[in-house]
Motif scaffolding. Structure first.
Motif, short mmCIF file in Angstrom:
data_model
loop_
_atom_site.label_atom_id
_atom_site.label_comp_id
_atom_site.label_asym_id
_atom_site.label_seq_id
_atom_site.Cartn_x
_atom_site.Cartn_y
_atom_site.Cartn_z
N SER A 269 0.87 -1.30 0.17
CA SER A 269 0.06 0.02 0.02
C SER A 269 0.93 1.26 -0.04
O SER A 269 2.00 0.95 0.20
CB SER A 269 -0.89 -0.04 1.28
OG SER A 269 -0.31 -0.38 2.35
N SER A 270 0.28 2.41 -0.37
CA SER A 270 1.19 3.64 -0.60
C SER A 270 0.42 4.78 -0.13
O SER A 270 -0.62 4.97 0.14
CB SER A 270 1.02 3.80 -2.22
OG SER A 270 -0.01 4.25 -2.77
N ALA A 271 1.41 5.84 -0.15
CA ALA A 271 1.02 6.98 0.27
C ALA A 271 1.91 8.33 -0.15
O ALA A 271 3.20 8.17 -0.70
CB ALA A 271 1.15 7.50 1.74
N ILE A 272 1.24 9.48 -0.61
CA ILE A 272 2.06 10.45 -1.18
C ILE A 272 1.89 11.60 -0.38
O ILE A 272 0.74 12.13 -0.12
CB ILE A 272 1.63 10.86 -2.59
CG1 ILE A 272 1.68 9.45 -3.54
CG2 ILE A 272 2.52 11.83 -3.29
CD1 ILE A 272 1.00 9.69 -4.88
N LEU A 273 2.96 12.24 0.14
CA LEU A 273 2.96 13.41 0.99
C LEU A 273 3.73 14.65 0.25
O LEU A 273 4.87 14.51 0.20
CB LEU A 273 3.34 12.97 2.35
CG LEU A 273 3.03 11.92 3.18
CD1 LEU A 273 3.52 11.66 4.46
CD2 LEU A 273 1.52 12.18 3.49
N VAL A 274 3.24 15.79 0.26
CA VAL A 274 3.77 16.93 -0.40
C VAL A 274 3.83 18.16 0.05
O VAL A 274 2.63 18.74 0.64
CB VAL A 274 3.06 17.10 -1.83
CG1 VAL A 274 3.67 18.13 -2.69
CG2 VAL A 274 2.91 15.68 -2.63
N GLY A 275 4.80 18.70 0.60
CA GLY A 275 4.77 20.03 1.22
C GLY A 275 5.85 21.01 0.42
O GLY A 275 5.55 22.16 0.64
N SER A 276 6.15 20.80 -0.78
CA SER A 276 6.68 21.63 -1.66
C SER A 276 5.81 22.65 -2.39
O SER A 276 4.61 22.15 -2.69
CB SER A 276 7.36 20.93 -2.95
OG SER A 276 7.80 21.79 -4.04
N CYS A 277 6.17 23.92 -2.59
CA CYS A 277 5.30 24.87 -2.88
C CYS A 277 5.85 25.22 -4.49
O CYS A 277 5.38 26.08 -4.87
CB CYS A 277 5.29 25.90 -2.26
SG CYS A 277 4.42 25.84 -0.53
N CYS B 220 -4.46 5.95 -5.30
CA CYS B 220 -3.34 6.37 -5.26
C CYS B 220 -3.23 7.75 -4.36
O CYS B 220 -3.03 8.89 -4.92
CB CYS B 220 -2.55 6.76 -6.33
SG CYS B 220 -2.25 5.47 -7.30
N PRO B 221 -3.77 7.63 -3.11
CA PRO B 221 -4.05 8.97 -2.26
C PRO B 221 -2.84 10.02 -2.12
O PRO B 221 -1.44 9.36 -1.74
CB PRO B 221 -4.53 8.48 -0.99
CG PRO B 221 -3.81 7.10 -0.94
CD PRO B 221 -3.84 6.52 -2.04
N LEU B 222 -3.00 11.03 -2.27
CA LEU B 222 -1.94 12.26 -1.90
C LEU B 222 -2.41 13.23 -1.22
O LEU B 222 -3.48 13.67 -1.40
CB LEU B 222 -1.71 12.80 -3.37
CG LEU B 222 -0.55 13.88 -3.70
CD1 LEU B 222 0.11 14.01 -4.75
CD2 LEU B 222 -1.07 15.26 -3.25
N ARG C 4 5.05 1.64 0.27
CA ARG C 4 5.50 2.84 -0.79
C ARG C 4 5.11 4.09 -0.23
O ARG C 4 3.98 4.55 -0.30
CB ARG C 4 4.79 2.39 -2.19
CG ARG C 4 5.46 1.18 -2.84
CD ARG C 4 4.86 0.67 -3.99
NE ARG C 4 3.42 0.58 -3.94
CZ ARG C 4 2.36 0.79 -5.02
NH1 ARG C 4 2.66 1.06 -6.09
NH2 ARG C 4 1.00 0.39 -4.60
N LEU C 5 6.35 4.99 -0.18
CA LEU C 5 6.07 6.33 0.24
C LEU C 5 6.77 7.39 -0.67
O LEU C 5 7.78 7.28 -0.96
CB LEU C 5 6.40 6.52 1.71
CG LEU C 5 6.54 7.66 2.58
CD1 LEU C 5 4.81 7.93 2.53
CD2 LEU C 5 6.95 7.67 3.75
N VAL C 6 6.02 8.19 -1.24
CA VAL C 6 6.57 9.33 -2.31
C VAL C 6 6.31 10.50 -1.46
O VAL C 6 5.40 10.97 -0.74
CB VAL C 6 5.55 9.34 -3.47
CG1 VAL C 6 6.26 10.34 -4.48
CG2 VAL C 6 5.99 7.84 -4.21
N VAL C 7 7.60 11.23 -1.46
CA VAL C 7 7.32 12.66 -0.52
C VAL C 7 7.71 13.80 -1.76
O VAL C 7 8.80 13.45 -2.45
CB VAL C 7 8.30 12.62 0.52
CG1 VAL C 7 8.13 13.93 1.44
CG2 VAL C 7 8.12 11.49 1.45
N GLY C 8 7.06 14.76 -1.78
CA GLY C 8 7.24 15.98 -2.35
C GLY C 8 7.97 17.17 -1.72
O GLY C 8 7.58 17.87 -0.73
#
Ligand SMILES: Nc1ncnc2c1ncn2[C@@H]1O[C@H](COP(=O)(O)OP(=O)(O)O)[C@@H](O)[C@H]1O
Ligand SMILES: O=C(O)[C@@H](O)C(=O)COP(=O)(O)O
Length: 426
Positions: free
Chosen positions: A256-264, A310-312, A357-361
């Protein structure tokens, strides 16, 4: 260990780690490990390039210097012949530092005479000409980086920026000299050696230029730049038969996956827009974060209930929204709260809910997330997009990560990255 890298943020660390592990085309790279902070124990024997990821870009300069020196000591203890200080290809810094003060301190520690300064990363449109940094066809200060929440870049002249930050004298090698080749460049660098240490800003317009510079720098104790400066460094060790080279294989992780994004950044905001066309996306409002109307449990809940899409989750805002939030709450307070929120969320997702699976922005955001997970070190896998590798943490349950610099990545980066981590080559 042959090469040691001190990187001032986590996405930057994985950017240079994949450059070292790839090496020049047709030749291969080095066995590379990314460490999250300065390790407490020695490196494994087979590691040829060790990249220490610090979160030092936005610290007070003195703390950044201390952490960088500690990283340098550990790398020297592992036997490194060459140290690289990796900063952003958009030279993210302020007049107070931290690139200049860290270079001053490392140059002194290593008794380095000529320290190359070259943020160029042509694959991402960052080129350096006549000492000025461009992002594609715009000077740095008109590229969007002038709106960065933490390190707004309002000048494109690297010589001038660095002179304001560093005590060490700044000089320049122009592109016309670079293209004369590695031998000439080596001579120019050696000729520049007098009693005084110099930070030598070196122009580069292409990977070919960076290769010439890297080969010329084979004997330099300290080099600095964006990841492009490392392009030819594996070659120096492989051709001298000091390195075995990289032949590692990596797992495909389909959990399972997550996408977390703090970049502007503009690129990231475009990627979020693209992602929400087909997938589940939640925007966090800064007012809600500051008033504690939203917490990590809410975010975990969103991720877990939208696993099939694919939640973000993102906090990112455009420059006007960011400016307004900064005026209301102060940037430092916002970043601290967001770092904690994303860090807590990641810890719950990975350690309690079993996300694999973890994707970070975003660089700072990646630092906050990965520090909260306390992973120790990461193996560097294949390149998802220029400057962004698949990363693997070993543990009871394997975890695959992608840490994306704000400005990197294709428009559908987020779903593409999840596919690559799951083993797809498309
Ligand atoms: N809506 C927002 N308003 C103000 N600051 C924000 C907002 N969203 C994120 N931030 C902060 O902006 C910074 C973005 O930096 P970072 O994660 O390094 O991204 P990048 O890779 O684009 O530089 C972080 O410190 C983050 O906490
Ligand atoms: O050199 C680069 O551009 C990147 O490796 C990098 O350092 C990215 O920093 P963030 O934009 O803060 O992620």
């Amino acid at each position: 260990m042959l090469i040691g890298v001190i990187a001032d943020d986590f996405t930057g660390a994985s950017d240079i780690a994949v450059t070292l592990s790839k090496g020049l085309e047709g030749e291969g790279g080095l066995r590379t490990t990314q460490y999250l902070g300065v390790p407490q124990q020695p490196a494994e024997e087979q590691v040829e390039a060790g990249v220490i990821a610090l979160k030092s870009r936005s610290l007070p300069a003195q703390e950044a210097v201390q952490q960088s020196l500690a990283a340098c000591e550990w790398l020297l203890q592992q036997g490194c012949a060459q140290i690289v200080f990796k900063y952003c290809s958009t030279f993210d810094s302020t007049d107070a530092g931290n690139i200049g003060p860290v270079l001053d301190a490392l140059a002194q520690r290593l008794a380095a005479r000529n320290v190359i300064v070259c943020p160029a990363f042509p694959a991402m449109g960052r080129t350096l000409y006549q000492g000025n940094l461009f992002v594609h066809d715009r000077p740095l200060n008109e590229s969007g980086m002038e709106h960065h929440p933490l390190t707004p870049m309002k000048d494109a002249d690297i010589r001038r920026l660095l002179s304001r930050q560093a005590k060490t004298r700044v000089s320049h090698i122009g592109w016309q000299q670079v293209v004369q080749g590695s031998e000439t460049l080596r001579e120019i660098l050696q000729d520049q050696t007098d009693e005084e240490t110099q930070l030598v800003v070196v122009d580069a317009l292409s990977d070919h230029d960076l290769t010439l510079i890297g080969i010329a720098a084979a004997d330099e104790k300290l080099i600095s730049g964006g990841s492009g400066i490392a392009l030819a460094l594996p070659h120096n060790f492989i051709s001298a038969r000091k390195a075995q080279g990289n032949n590692s294989e990596f797992p495909a992780i389909k959990g399972s996956s997550a996408i977390l994004v703090g970049s502007c950044s503009g690129a990231t905001r475009g990627q979020i827009e693209e992602h929400q066309k087909q997938h589940a996306v939640l925007a966090i409002e800064i007012e809600d974060v500051m008033a504690e109307r939203i917490d990590a449990d809410d975010l975990v809940d969103f991720i877990l209930t939208h696993q099939d899409r694919c939640p973000l989750i993102y906090s990112s805002g455009d420059p006007a929204v960011v400016k307004q939030a900064q005026q209301q709450f102060g940037q430092h307070n916002i970043s601290q709260r967001l770092d904690r929120l994303f860090g807590d969320t990641a810890r719950k997702l990975v350690l309690e809910a079993g996300i694999q699976r973890l994707v970070v922005g975003g660089g700072e955001t990646s630092g906050a997330v990965v520090s909260a997970l306390n992973l120790g070190s990461l193996q560097v896998g294949s390149e998802i997009d220029p400057g962004v590798p698949a990363l693997f943490a070993q543990g009871e349950r394997p975890l695959a990560l992608a840490l994306k610099s704000g400005n990197f990545g294709r428009r559908d980066f987020f779903s593409h990255a999840l596919n690559v981590l799951a083993g797809s080559t498309h």
